[in-house]
Design an enzyme around this catalytic site. Structure first.
Site, PDB file in Angstrom:
ATOM      1  N   TYR A 146      51.212  -8.437  21.349  1.00 21.31           N
ATOM      2  CA  TYR A 146      50.622  -7.266  22.005  1.00 21.31           C
ATOM      3  C   TYR A 146      51.674  -6.176  22.087  1.00 21.31           C
ATOM      4  O   TYR A 146      52.818  -6.430  22.458  1.00 21.31           O
ATOM      5  CB  TYR A 146      50.147  -7.634  23.413  1.00 21.31           C
ATOM      6  CG  TYR A 146      49.575  -6.471  24.193  1.00 21.31           C
ATOM      7  CD1 TYR A 146      48.375  -5.864  23.811  1.00 21.31           C
ATOM      8  CD2 TYR A 146      50.227  -5.986  25.323  1.00 21.31           C
ATOM      9  CE1 TYR A 146      47.844  -4.802  24.541  1.00 21.31           C
ATOM     10  CE2 TYR A 146      49.694  -4.926  26.056  1.00 21.31           C
ATOM     11  CZ  TYR A 146      48.510  -4.331  25.659  1.00 21.31           C
ATOM     12  OH  TYR A 146      47.985  -3.295  26.374  1.00 21.31           O
ATOM     13  N   ASP A 240      59.750  -5.277  19.608  1.00 22.06           N
ATOM     14  CA  ASP A 240      59.127  -4.821  20.844  1.00 22.06           C
ATOM     15  C   ASP A 240      59.649  -5.704  21.977  1.00 22.06           C
ATOM     16  O   ASP A 240      59.167  -6.815  22.188  1.00 22.06           O
ATOM     17  CB  ASP A 240      57.600  -4.899  20.731  1.00 22.06           C
ATOM     18  CG  ASP A 240      56.910  -4.420  21.998  1.00 22.06           C
ATOM     19  OD1 ASP A 240      57.623  -4.042  22.961  1.00 22.06           O
ATOM     20  OD2 ASP A 240      55.667  -4.412  22.026  1.00 22.06           O
ATOM     21  N   LYS A 268      58.777  -2.091  31.101  1.00 21.78           N
ATOM     22  CA  LYS A 268      58.799  -3.049  32.220  1.00 21.78           C
ATOM     23  C   LYS A 268      60.112  -3.033  33.024  1.00 21.78           C
ATOM     24  O   LYS A 268      60.281  -2.148  33.853  1.00 21.78           O
ATOM     25  CB  LYS A 268      58.397  -4.432  31.717  1.00 21.78           C
ATOM     26  CG  LYS A 268      56.956  -4.378  31.149  1.00 21.78           C
ATOM     27  CD  LYS A 268      56.258  -5.696  30.932  1.00 21.78           C
ATOM     28  CE  LYS A 268      54.770  -5.464  30.702  1.00 21.78           C
ATOM     29  NZ  LYS A 268      54.312  -5.681  29.352  1.00 21.78           N
TER      30      LYS A 268
HETATM   31  C1  LIG Z   1      53.381  -4.768  28.447  1.00 16.50           C
HETATM   32  C2  LIG Z   1      53.707  -4.639  27.017  1.00 16.50           C
HETATM   33  C3  LIG Z   1      53.496  -3.446  26.307  1.00 16.50           C
HETATM   34  C4  LIG Z   1      52.749  -2.273  26.905  1.00 16.50           C
HETATM   35  O1  LIG Z   1      53.428  -1.736  27.977  1.00 16.50           O
HETATM   36  P1  LIG Z   1      52.584  -0.817  29.010  1.00 16.50           P
HETATM   37  O2  LIG Z   1      53.642  -0.308  29.941  1.00 16.50           O
HETATM   38  O3  LIG Z   1      51.604  -1.747  29.668  1.00 16.50           O
HETATM   39  O4  LIG Z   1      51.925   0.235  28.244  1.00 16.50           O
HETATM   40  C5  LIG Z   1      53.953  -3.364  25.015  1.00 16.50           C
HETATM   41  N1  LIG Z   1      54.573  -4.395  24.422  1.00 16.50           N
HETATM   42  C6  LIG Z   1      54.777  -5.569  25.064  1.00 16.50           C
HETATM   43  C7  LIG Z   1      55.504  -6.659  24.369  1.00 16.50           C
HETATM   44  C8  LIG Z   1      54.332  -5.723  26.376  1.00 16.50           C
HETATM   45  O5  LIG Z   1      54.481  -6.903  26.983  1.00 16.50           O
END
Ligand SMILES: *Cc1c(COP(=O)(O)O)cnc(C)c1O
Length: 430
Positions: A146, A240, A268
């Protein structure tokens, strides 16, 4: 024993009049575990209290950012102090340089970076940059990974989408999806196949540890092989690290596995509980970002003083001893779970990596692919989730989500949690 949640129920009814599903992010709605969401009014350390006054040990931790726990004193103080001086200028301020330095010092692959307001913005911008830098259109992503909700990334993504069984999202055009090639995680041959048969690929984006479709670890030297293939085919590698950055180690998965990405995305933890995203890379790649280069990307509140202050206060506390404590706590949890796993062996699996864990209702003894997660029993997870709530433990409300430890969690929290898991499993698997 029955949890009284009547105030949450009433709030949920009210919220549904104004917000789709009563929430501002889908998995929060509790659809995959049943019932209605709890509304929270207070968080301190590892504990949260809902509107009915029920107290829980929290393992959702706002989905990962709260590595210091809820309302950490230093983070709260930093936010309060800076807020008195104005919340945003839409102009540069000195702390942007301080936090940039902290990130650059932690990630050898990042020489320059840009702050945005979410993980979604970070990955979306990173891909625009990769396309702008290479001049190529297609991107490779991995099934179950994701990367936020940008159109071209909502293809075979994890968590919320997995929960709702959407292979894709309505509103994403075929045009958007056609430039995204999806292949299985942990499958080197699949990546080699795609790279050797396409010459219009800008980048390969991956969660170095897959944390949005259960917890799937890279097998052996998988990440190094991905790195080598991307180098060989002149494709930019995007890690990511929105979850893994500052979580697996100060330098994220790249430090933990010794593999360097071309572009890194963070979020995060980098915002310490406030909305922050980051994308960063070498001087050469970042020189393409406006105003230095032709890749446009902007943000009214990007790098605002409050979010940056919370990020700095958080990163300053993430010293080596903090990671030692998290690892010890994780190991303690894992050890304490051994007898439980043995007792319910063949029906339940506990997986832990650093301060991240996942609970699976499966007869597999190792989870290495999205297909294996798909076969887990999510009805049993839903029942388990309710049993855990009854026992004062708040897990993320979906069997596809992971749990997070913070440095505010204690061994006593873990002891209480393991007893609750044991009792809940006895109910669910009886
Ligand atoms: C949470 C998450 C996102 C998206 O971040 P948001 O702040 O919710 O837009 C993207 N990549 C990963 C791996 C994530 O866990």
């Amino acid at each position: 024993m029955a949890l009284i949640t009547s105030k949450s129920k009433e709030l949920y009814v009210q919220a549904c009049k104004y917000l789709p599903g009563g929430v501002n992010s889908p998995v929060r709605a509790f659809r995959s575990v049943g019932g209605y969401p709890l509304y929270f009014k207070l968080g301190k350390g590892s504990h949260i209290i809902d509107e009915d006054g029920n107290e829980f040990i929290d393992y959702c931790m706002s989905w990962g950012p709260l590595i210091l726990g809820h309302a950490d004193n230093d983070v709260v103080k930093a936010i309060q102090q800076i807020a008195e001086n104005g919340t945003s200028f839409g102009a540069p301020h000195a702390a942007e340089i301080d936090i940039a330095r902290l990130v650059v010092d932690s990630f050898p692959g990042i020489q320059k970076l840009r702050f945005v307001n979410s993980g979604t913005e970070a990955t979306m911008s990173a891909i625009r940059l990769a396309r702008g830098f290479t001049g190529n259109s297609k991107i490779i992503k991995f099934d179950g990974c994701y990367h936020g909700h940008a159109d071209f990334l909502l293809v075979a993504a994890g968590s919320g989408l997995a929960t709702f069984g959407m292979p894709d999202s309505a509103g994403v055009t075929k045009g958007n999806a056609k430039d995204t090639i999806v292949i299985p995680y942990n499958d080197v041959d699949a990546l080699h196949q795609v790279l050797s048969h396409n010459d219009d690929i800008a980048c390969c984006i991956i969660e170095p540890v897959c944390c949005n479709y259960g917890l799937i670890l890279p097998e052996g030297d998988y990440l190094q092989k991905v790195r080598d293939l991307c180098t060989r085919y002149h494709v930019l590698l995007i890690f990511d690290e929105v979850i893994t950055g500052f979580r697996l180690a100060r330098g994220g998965a790249q430090e933990r596995f010794g593999v360097k990405a071309d572009i890194t995305t963070l979020g995060k933890i980098a915002g310490g509980g406030l909305p922050v995203g980051v994308y960063g890379a070498s001087h050469e790649i970042m020189s393409k970002v406006a105003p230095d280069g032709p890749v446009y990307q902007a943000g009214t509140l990007s790098g605002n003083p409050i979010a940056i202050a919370a990020g700095i206060a958080t990163l300053q506390k993430l010293v080596p001893s903090a990671y030692q404590k998290l690892e010890q706590l994780g190991q303690y949890f894992e050890d304490a779970m051994q007898p439980v796993v043995k007792r319910f062996g063949g029906r339940f699996l506990f997986v832990r990596f650093a301060s991240i864990f996942a609970l699976y209702f499966t007869d597999d003894d190792n989870i290495t692919s999205v297909d294996m997660v798909k076969e887990c029993n999510m009805q049993q997870f839903a029942q388990f989730h309710r049993e855990m709530l009854e026992r004062g433990i708040y897990l993320s409300p979906s069997g596809y989500e992971v749990g997070f430890l913070s440095i505010a969690h204690t061994k006593e929290d873990i002891d209480t949690t393991v007893i609750a898991i044991d009792e809940s499993l006895a109910v669910v698997l009886s």
